[in-house]
Motif scaffolding. Sequence first.
Motif, short mmCIF file in Angstrom:
data_model
loop_
_atom_site.label_atom_id
_atom_site.label_comp_id
_atom_site.label_asym_id
_atom_site.label_seq_id
_atom_site.Cartn_x
_atom_site.Cartn_y
_atom_site.Cartn_z
N ARG A 1 0.84 -1.21 0.00
CA ARG A 1 0.00 0.00 0.00
C ARG A 1 0.87 1.26 0.00
O ARG A 1 0.60 2.23 -0.69
N ILE A 2 1.89 1.24 0.82
CA ILE A 2 2.76 2.41 0.94
C ILE A 2 3.48 2.67 -0.37
O ILE A 2 3.60 3.82 -0.81
N ALA A 3 3.96 1.63 -1.01
CA ALA A 3 4.70 1.79 -2.26
C ALA A 3 3.82 2.38 -3.36
O ALA A 3 4.24 3.25 -4.12
N ILE A 4 2.57 1.89 -3.44
CA ILE A 4 1.65 2.39 -4.46
C ILE A 4 1.31 3.85 -4.19
O ILE A 4 1.33 4.70 -5.09
N ALA A 5 0.99 4.18 -2.93
CA ALA A 5 0.61 5.55 -2.57
C ALA A 5 1.75 6.53 -2.80
O ALA A 5 1.54 7.68 -3.19
N ALA A 6 2.98 6.07 -2.58
CA ALA A 6 4.13 6.95 -2.74
C ALA A 6 4.33 7.37 -4.18
O ALA A 6 4.91 8.42 -4.46
N ARG A 7 3.83 6.54 -5.12
CA ARG A 7 3.99 6.85 -6.54
C ARG A 7 2.88 7.75 -7.06
O ARG A 7 2.94 8.25 -8.17
N GLU A 8 1.81 7.93 -6.24
CA GLU A 8 0.68 8.72 -6.67
C GLU A 8 0.78 10.14 -6.15
O GLU A 8 1.52 10.43 -5.22
N GLU A 9 0.02 11.01 -6.76
CA GLU A 9 0.02 12.41 -6.37
C GLU A 9 -0.50 12.55 -4.96
O GLU A 9 -1.43 11.85 -4.56
N HIS A 10 0.03 13.48 -4.19
CA HIS A 10 -0.35 13.68 -2.81
C HIS A 10 -1.69 14.39 -2.74
O HIS A 10 -1.79 15.61 -2.76
N GLY A 11 -2.78 13.61 -2.65
CA GLY A 11 -4.11 14.18 -2.47
C GLY A 11 -4.74 14.62 -3.79
O GLY A 11 -4.08 14.82 -4.79
N ALA A 12 -6.04 14.74 -3.73
CA ALA A 12 -6.77 15.23 -4.90
C ALA A 12 -6.50 16.71 -5.07
O ALA A 12 -6.18 17.40 -4.12
N PRO A 13 -6.65 17.24 -6.32
CA PRO A 13 -6.37 18.65 -6.54
C PRO A 13 -7.17 19.57 -5.64
O PRO A 13 -6.69 20.62 -5.22
N SER A 14 -8.43 19.21 -5.34
CA SER A 14 -9.27 20.08 -4.52
C SER A 14 -8.90 20.05 -3.05
O SER A 14 -9.26 20.95 -2.29
N HIS A 15 -8.17 19.00 -2.63
CA HIS A 15 -7.88 18.84 -1.21
C HIS A 15 -7.04 20.00 -0.68
O HIS A 15 -7.19 20.42 0.47
N ALA A 16 -6.15 20.52 -1.50
CA ALA A 16 -5.27 21.60 -1.05
C ALA A 16 -6.03 22.88 -0.77
O ALA A 16 -5.56 23.74 -0.03
N TYR A 17 -7.24 23.02 -1.35
CA TYR A 17 -8.02 24.24 -1.19
C TYR A 17 -9.17 24.05 -0.21
O TYR A 17 -10.01 24.95 -0.08
#
Length: 270
Positions: free
Chosen positions: A30-46
């Motif tokens: 799980r950690i390896a897959i998540a590490a390769r993906e973008e950190h959060g959805a684009p809307s999450h930062a806002y």
Amino acid sequence: MSLMKRVDQARDAYRKGDVSGSAEAHAAGRIAIAAREEHGAPSHAYLGDMVYGGLDGIVTTFAVVSGVAGAQLGSGIVLILGLANLFADGFSMAVGAYLSSKSDQEYYDREYQREAWEVEHFPDGERTELIEAYRAKGYTDEDATRLVDIQTKQPDLWVKTMMVEELGMLKDERNPVTSALATLVSFIIAGSIPLLFYLIGLVTPILAGIAFPASLLLSGAALFGLGAAKVLVTERNFFKSGLEMLVVGGAAAGVAYVVGVLLKGLGAGG
């Protein structure tokens, strides 16, 4: 599973005391897959911009409505002052969010350039600074030196590490324009709630004395809901967060209502 979903799963498992769920969230695959993906959805930062923009919108507009109601002025005055406040304050907040985000990014970029120049021209001094920073955190001399040896192999990683360890700065990845728009839209949508029944009164008759109590109930529910929504940012108890915002917003409206009553009395006396 994305990184944020994995983190949310880990948080949920921790709150419930679910050891197996926590172990699943920390599985190597799980950690390896998540590490390769973008950190959060684009809307999450806002999300923070949207929640706090909405809270400011409803509190300030409800205060205006309460003040006018306390002065026993007409619904037309409520709409004029409420809408003027809604769009003027919303625009002001959006501009503030834009300038704040843009200034933070410009300051980060300027400091990054300075650190990059120092790394290039004074590498020994920068290494010493980094070693001392790790020593101050409790690392042994040997471990601190080993960490620095690893992190200074790549200049870009070295500079980013200096930004965090020496200056305590993380890059804000938000787009200033998007941040401003998120603030503006949430401010106007949430701030329109106290005015809803007054707006309906423009197209269909509403019994006298109904608009303000209805606005009071709608605003109270919205304040609690938005306060509870803050847990998406703060990770606090949703009921406590909602109740806190209801009390704060209610207090602001109460003050405005009393001021309206006092001004009405002064006007009558004049």
